[in-house]
Design an enzyme around this catalytic site. Structure first.
Site, short mmCIF file in Angstrom:
data_model
loop_
_atom_site.label_atom_id
_atom_site.label_comp_id
_atom_site.label_asym_id
_atom_site.label_seq_id
_atom_site.Cartn_x
_atom_site.Cartn_y
_atom_site.Cartn_z
N SER A 15 0.83 -1.22 0.00
CA SER A 15 0.00 0.00 0.00
C SER A 15 0.86 1.27 0.00
CB SER A 15 -0.98 0.00 1.18
OG SER A 15 -0.30 0.12 2.40
N ASN A 16 2.03 1.22 0.64
CA ASN A 16 2.92 2.39 0.56
C ASN A 16 3.49 2.54 -0.85
OD1 ASN A 16 3.40 3.93 3.18
ND2 ASN A 16 3.37 1.79 3.86
N MET A 92 10.67 -7.12 4.04
CA MET A 92 10.82 -7.87 5.28
C MET A 92 12.15 -8.63 5.39
SD MET A 92 8.16 -6.85 6.71
CE MET A 92 8.01 -7.84 8.18
N HIS A 111 8.60 3.26 8.96
CA HIS A 111 8.35 2.33 10.07
C HIS A 111 7.13 2.85 10.84
CE1 HIS A 111 9.35 -0.64 13.13
NE2 HIS A 111 9.09 0.29 14.04
C1 GRF Z 1 3.93 -0.57 6.76
O1 GRF Z 1 3.25 -0.43 7.98
C2 GRF Z 1 5.35 -0.07 6.87
O2 GRF Z 1 5.47 1.01 7.75
C3 GRF Z 1 6.06 -1.28 7.42
O3 GRF Z 1 5.47 -2.37 6.79
C4 GRF Z 1 4.14 -2.04 6.40
C5 GRF Z 1 4.07 -2.26 4.92
O4 GRF Z 1 2.76 -2.07 4.44
N1 GRF Z 1 7.49 -1.15 7.23
P1 GRF Z 1 2.49 -2.00 2.87
O5 GRF Z 1 3.08 -3.27 2.28
O6 GRF Z 1 3.16 -0.78 2.35
O7 GRF Z 1 1.00 -1.96 2.72
#
Ligand code: GRF
Length: 214
Positions: A15-16, A92, A111
């Site tokens: 989503s980011n 991850m 984060h």
């Molecule tokens: C987000 O909460 C980011 O801050 C963390 O992992 C999550 C990733 O979410 N590092 P997405 O895959 O961007 O939806």
């Protein structure tokens, strides 16, 4: 100023990544996402890249017994795509010191806590367990130690008495989607710089970030 060519590393939902793609697609925007790398073939975020016409590379970490060899493959994919700046977005895997040093000051992460509080896994759960009244998210330059590195910008959200991990995570995530594209835009415009461990923000950057940080 030349448009910043950004590579995004993901492992899952993306989503980011989607927020960054949407911002970078605007005509004349100072950054553009040119490549997405995922260590997970089925990562949902890969579909966002395809929708936006951005090339992707899947590099399965399980195929690399050595971390350094996996990182070298990621590095090759990024440099081959002409990437000049890297965003970690729900990636991850811990990156080796060599990789991080190779992209020093050109690699950032988001984060879901107000760093330095609640590093590592499940920061929202940690925030609830600590009983804090506010939390949020932090964009920071990446240094070899996990969730360390100079903070670039933070967005604050309240923690409500009724919150559980899901509701707090959703509120923080919504803030992430506003903070990450804005922080990257300010970096691309040269309004945010880093020297050593010290981040400098121009008055324009301060004004732009203030509504999220208060
Ligand atoms: C987000 O909460 C980011 O801050 C963390 O992992 C999550 C990733 O979410 N590092 P997405 O895959 O961007 O939806």
């Amino acid at each position: 100023m030349a448009q910043l060519k950004v590579g995004v590393l993901i492992s899952g939902r993306g989503s980011n990544l989607k927020a960054l793609l949407q911002a970078g697609d605007r005509p004349g925007h100072p950054f553009h996402i040119v490549h997405v790398v995922s260590n997970v073939a089925g990562a949902a975020g890969l579909e966002f890249a395809r929708v936006h016409g951005v090339p992707t590379t899947v590099i399965d970490h399980k195929a690399y017994p050595e971390r350094a060899a996996f990182d070298a493959a990621v590095d090759t994919a990024l440099r081959g795509a002409g990437v000049g700046f890297v965003c970690l977005a729900g990636f991850m895997r811990l990156l080796s010191d060599g990789f991080v040093d190779g992209w020093r000051d050109r690699i950032v992460n988001i984060h879901p806590s107000l760093l330095p509080a609640f590093k590592g896994r499940h920061p929202q759960r940690q925030a609830l367990a600590a009983g804090v009244s506010e939390s949020g998210c932090t964009v920071h330059y990446v240094r070899p130690a996990m969730d360390s590195g100079p903070a670039i910008a933070r967005a604050r959200v309240p923690v409500l008495a009724v919150d559980d991990e899901a509701s707090l995570s959703a509120r923080i995530l919504e803030a992430e989607h506003r903070l990450y594209p804005l922080a990257l835009e300010l970096i691309a415009r040269g309004e945010i710089t880093v020297a050593g461990e010290c981040v400098s923000r121009s008055p324009a950057a301060e004004r732009a970030l203030k509504p999220l940080e208060n």
